[in-house]
Every structure is written in structure tokens, then in C-alpha cells.
Design an enzyme around this catalytic site. Structure first.
Site, PDB file in Angstrom:
ATOM      1  N   SER A 294      20.340  21.157  13.066  1.00 16.71           N
ATOM      2  CA  SER A 294      19.032  21.626  13.527  1.00 16.71           C
ATOM      3  C   SER A 294      17.856  21.073  12.736  1.00 16.71           C
ATOM      4  CB  SER A 294      18.985  23.153  13.502  1.00 16.71           C
ATOM      5  OG  SER A 294      19.805  23.682  14.519  1.00 16.71           O
ATOM      6  N   ALA A 295      18.105  20.494  11.594  1.00 14.98           N
ATOM      7  CA  ALA A 295      17.002  19.868  10.847  1.00 14.98           C
ATOM      8  C   ALA A 295      16.341  18.775  11.674  1.00 14.98           C
ATOM      9  CB  ALA A 295      17.526  19.294   9.525  1.00 14.98           C
TER      10      ALA A 295
END
Length: 587
Positions: A294-295
Site C-alpha cells: 500500500s505504500a
């Protein structure tokens, strides 16, 4: 019986003739040696009593941005053998045994010397860069044909500190990694040559410099030793407490791209190179490709806003908790209901992010990823940097676009992610990272060349992303464990399942936790990325494992930089270091 005068005279004549013949032979030999073979014998005599050797220059020093010494070369004695012409092997063996009684020599070292003797070499190293305590004993022994020569040995005063950035050198002071390898030509200088003359007893009596050695240049790094110490200490603590495989941290100054700290753990001591564990040499900050999870939603959000296709008032229905594409279900870490565009990223909803990405289309999304320079090296001045993996849309499947939007089917490095985050901190400008600040040479101190920056996002887009989304990730979203007392921050968490090549599927028990952010948001002094690989102590989410490392490093660095706390909306921004974080998948 007496000799007659005639016999005496005959003997005298024979003797005289013999003497005369001897004189003639001697004279002929002298003429042969001094006239016909004069040049050849003179050359041979000179060669027997002199030799030319290289003189290595003193390697340049490496310091941090404040002049703190990180690497230097110190004088050390080295021992070599200069065999005499036609010297017997027995004589040479006796000399080696004499040396061995003073200095410990391994079987490998002795065999190497014997091989060089067999080759007829005139200059043979016995042992190089020996401890000083042996020096006096060797001098007292006065072993013929065995000589001492002063060389330099690289010394790293802080051991494993900054090892992956500095690198190491071999026995000849040639760089083997890090700065030592990348800038080897500048650091090593230029070697010289000297002519050594010896007397009949093989003692050195004269030394003539044929070509002087030129010392190497000194390097000043962008690294701040205090910040590096903080980063290394907190990284080691996080890896140990979470029983992780490895971890890496990078701290940078966004406006300049200067790397203030770069740490990988496990590490090694370059004074004792190579390390017992070869994997300890890997600089995980630039040499480890991984799926960011998700970064990477930072890039998805930026692409959506820049496209102009996103209606910021639109509501995304995430109530199902999953989205099915081509028979593959991608789930959220928790079930949401209806989310606005900012809320999709604040709470790291996979379902909402995929809906956003599907509006963009493959080619536009790919081009935006390329604008952030994923799939290529950042160009940081360190060796061995990986470029990551970004496949062109022509090879994408129906699953690729949704997967990349949430940080899968793409591989990145930590320094690439930090470079992308700094685009937000710099209000849309991409500034490449660097670790060398200046070069000190014969012509004085010269700043190192800086790579050009470029515009990636509109300033308005970057400002909106900071204020409406990624500052709120820290304040109220998945990154609350990164909050620092009195300082508003912006950032993003990430948790990625690791691909198992044996089962050819993503593992439910092996994860990688990520947090990246910058602080303070109004005037970013530092940006930080934290990557912790395979934590096994129970927690594995980016918000639980990596975000607290950001908090600890940032709070100490801001104190060190004497930054004053900010006041926002008339009240202090207060962090609870014991904030209860809901365990959420892929956040």
C-alpha cells in the site's frame, strides 16, 4: 744428483713461459670482461644491487558533512623478500623459517612465497600490513634479503557504523564496495616509483624517487553522523524486537536530495572484510527489490489527481469488502462502507484504490509511474543500485492494473520510494538523491556535481495530497503510530505479503512492513523510509512495525536539528506513543 746449468735454464724458461702465458690469459680475460662484455656485466651488476618498486599514495579520507572522520589510511609495516641472484632454495627456505619464528605465517602464505621463488621473482611479499609489535623483533633479526616497507592500511574508526555506504578496500587499497568502490579513482590518487640501491651486503643505502606518488582526494559526504547513529540504533532495535530478517532506513533532506543517513541491518565491520555472512554486505536501501504494497498508493493517488478524471466529491462504495477481477478477489484489511477519494487513501482501502485506478487506464497509469522514475535507477552515487521491475502495458494481464495500484506486480527499492515521496515534500519537484557533498583535492574544496531536478506534479496536486490525504494518514488513518509530539507529518503505511516461489502464491505468514513520511509538513526538514522484512514477533503491519521506527527517529532528529514544535488549528499536535492500532491487512 745435481741439476746441470742447462737443465736449470730450461726449467726457468718453461716457468717464465708459463707465467707469461698466465698473464696473457688474464689480460685476455680482462679485455674480454672490461671491453667486450663491459656493458653487459655492468648492467648485470647494477641489476643485482638495485630494484624499482611502486609506491602507493595515501588514500584520501572520508568524512561526514561536519568533518567527522569516517575512513582514513594509517601507516603499517609490510615484509618482503628480495632474493639474490642464483640464491639457492635452501637459503631462501631458511630465511622464511627465520621470519616464521617471529611472525605467524599460514601454510597458504608460505606456499605463495615458495611459488614466487620458483618463478624467479625478484620482489616477493611475505606478509603485508603486519601489526607494529612485530617490527622491532624483525629489525633485530637482520635477516639478509628480508626488508620492511611502510604501506598504508584502511581504518574505519567506528567499525560497522555506516558500513554499507562506506564499503571496504582490499589489501592493495582498492575499493570493494560503497563509496570506496564508486570513488576509487579519486580516493586512491596516483602511484609513484622509486629506485632502491643496495651495497654488497644487500643493505639499502640509497633511494631515488623516479616518479612521486600523488595523494588521493578527500570526500565529504552528505551524511550527518548524529542522524546516522540515531537511524542505526532504532533500526537495529526494530529488527531485533520484531525478530525480522532484515531492515533498512533512509533519512534525506527533501529540498536537496541529500542523504543524511542510510542504514541496513544486519551489518558488518569493514575493518574485517569480507564478513562471515556474505548477505550482510548487501545495502538493502538500494540493492533490494521488493513489492511495496500500500505504500505505492501514493503514486496511484497522484496519477488520479493529475489526470483530472477524478471527481473529488465522488463516493466510492467499498461495502462489499472485496473486488473481483478476472476471477481473482482482492480484499480490504477491514470492511468499509462509503468512502470519499481522500478517505480511500487515508484508510488504505484496496477496494476503493482499485476503483480509482480503473478510471485511469493502463497506459496513462504506466506513464505516471514512469514520471516518478520507477523501473529505472535513481542515479544515487553508490554502486550496485537496482532499477526495480516495471513491465510495459503490452505484457500486462487483466490483473496487473489493479495489482499495481495497490503495490503488487511491481518491484521497487527503498531509495526509489523515498525519491517519489520527496516529490510531495518538494511540492511536485523530483530531486535525485546523493551521498557525496564535496571533493577536496589539490585544487581545493569543490562541491560535488548535483543531478538536475524536474517537475513531476503540479504544485497544487502535491499540496492537496499532503493536506487532504497523507497528513491525515498520520493524524487519523493507518499511520497514527508515526505521530510526533508537536510536529505534523505526512506519510503512508504499507504491508505486502511476500511471494513464495515454492507454492507460487503469496504467503499469509511472510510480510514486509513499510512506512515512509516527511516532517514537518509545512517545511519538510527530513523524509524517512523504514522497511522491515518478515517480522515474526506477532505484529507485521506497516502501521505497527515500521511507523513507530519513523516516530522514534524523527523525534530525535528534530530535537537534534533544534526544530521548534508547530501549532496547528490553535492546539498542539499531540501523539500517543501507546496508540492502539487496529491490525489491518495491507495497510
Amino acid at each position: 744428483m745435481t741439476n746441470s746449468p742447462e737443465r736449470v735454464e730450461k726449467r726457468a724458461i718453461i716457468t717464465a713461459c708459463g707465467v707469461a702465458l698466465w698473464f696473457v690469459l688474464v689480460a685476455a680475460r680482462l679485455v674480454q670482461l672490461q671491453v667486450f662484455k663491459h656493458r653487459e656485466l655492468k648492467s648485470e651488476a647494477i641489476e643485482q644491487n638495485r630494484y624499482i618498486r611502486d609506491v602507493w599514495p595515501t588514500r584520501g579520507t572520508i568524512t561526514d558533512r561536519h568533518g567527522k572522520l569516517l575512513a582514513r589510511s594509517l601507516p603499517f609495516p609490510s615484509l618482503f623478500l628480495a632474493p639474490e641472484a642464483n640464491e639457492s632454495r635452501e637459503s631462501l627456505s631458511r630465511k622464511i623459517k627465520q621470519v616464521q619464528q617471529i611472525i605467524p605465517l599460514s601454510a597458504k602464505e608460505i606456499q605463495r612465497v615458495k611459488n614466487r621463488v620458483e618463478n624467479g621473482d625478484r620482489f616477493i611479499w611475505i606478509k603485508r600490513k603486519i601489526p607494529w609489535e612485530y617490527l622491532e623483533k624483525l629489525k633485530q633479526a637482520e635477516i639478509p634479503g628480508v626488508f620492511l616497507q611502510t604501506e598504508t592500511k584502511r581504518f574505519y574508526p567506528y567499525g560497522s557504523y555506516l558500513a554499507h555506504v562506506l564499503g571496504a578496500v582490499d589489501i592493495d587499497d582498492q575499493g570493494l564496495g560503497g563509496i570506496e568502490y564508486k570513488y576509487n579513482q579519486l580516493l586512491q590518487g596516483k602511484k609513484g616509483r622509486v629506485l632502491v640501491r643496495r651495497d654488497a651486503l644487500r643493505r639499502k643505502y640509497d633511494l631515488e624517487v623516479l616518479e612521486p606518488a600523488i595523494p588521493g582526494n578527500d570526500l565529504v559526504l552528505t551524511i550527518d553522523s548524529t542522524i546516522q547513529y540515531i537511524a542505526e540504533r532504532e533500526l537495529e532495535r526494530a529488527v531485533d524486537e520484531n525478530q525480522a530478517s532484515w531492515g533498512t532506513v533512509i533519512v534525506s533532506h527533501p529540498p536537496t536530495g541529500e542523504i543524511l543517513a542510510m542504514a541496513s541491518y544486519p551489518d558488518y565491520d569493514p575493518n574485517y572484510y569480507p564478513p562471515a555472512d556474505p548477505s550482510a554486505q548487501i545495502n538493502r536501501a538500494i540493492q533490494e527489490n521488493f513489492e511495496p504494497g500500500s505504500a505505492f498508493k501514493i503514486i496511484t493517488a497522484a496519477a488520479a489527481l493529475e489526470s483530472g478524471k477524478v471527481n473529488l466529491r465522488r463516493i466510492y462504495d467499498c461495502s462489499a469488502g472485496y473486488v473481483s477481477i478476472g476471477g481473482l478477489a482482492i480484499r480490504d484489511h477491514k470492511r468499509f462502507n462509503l468512502l470519499t477519494f481522500p478517505e480511500v487513501f487515508i484508510h488504505s482501502s484496496n477496494v476503493g484504490t482499485i476503483q480509482v485506478a480503473m478510471e485511469l487506464g493502463e497506459y496513462y497509469f504506466f506513464e505516471m509511474i514512469r514520471k516518478f522514475r520507477f523501473g529505472e535507477k535513481t542515479g544515487i552515487d553508490l554502486p550496485g543500485e537496482e532499477a526495480g521491475i516495471l513491465r510495459p502495458p503490452s505484457s500486462w494481464t487483466v490483473h496487473t492494473l489493479p495489482h499495481i495500484s495497490v503495490g503488487y506486480e511491481i518491484s521497487v527499492t527503498a531509495v526509489q520510494l523515498l525519491q517519489a515521496l520527496n516529490v510531495l515534500a518538494n511540492r511536485g519537484d523530483l530531486v535525485p538523491p546523493r551521498v557525496v557533498r564535496a571533493i577536496n583535492g589539490p585544487d581545493g574544496n569543490k562541491p560535488a556535481s548535483t543531478p538536475p531536478s524536474c517537475r513531476v506534479l503540479a504544485a497544487e496536486t502535491a499540496a492537496y495530497m499532503i493536506d487532504a490525504i497523507f497528513s491525515k494518514v498520520v493524524e487519523e488513518g493507518t499511520g497514527t503510530a508515526a505521530r510526533v509530539l508537536g510536529f505534523p507529518a505526512a506519510g503512508k503505511t504499507g504491508t505486502a505479503q511476500k511471494f513464495d516461489p515454492v507454492t507460487k502464491s503469496y504467503s499469509s505468514s511472510r510480510h514486509r512492513a513499510v512506512f515512509l513520511g516527511f516532517i514537518p509538513v509545512d517545511n519538510p526538514r527530513i523524509s524517512i523510509i523504514v522497511v522491515i522484512d518478515e517480522p515474526k514477533a506477532g505484529k507485521y503491519y506497516g502501521g505497527d512495525v515500521a511507523a513507530p521506527v519513523f516516530r522514534e527517529i524523527a523525534s530525535r532528529v528534530l530535537l537534534y536539528l533544534r526544530e521548534l514544535p508547530r501549532v496547528r488549528a490553535g492546539k498542539w499536535v499531540v501523539a500517543s506513543h501507546q496508540a492502539q492500532i487496529t491490525r489491518e491487512d495491507n495497510r
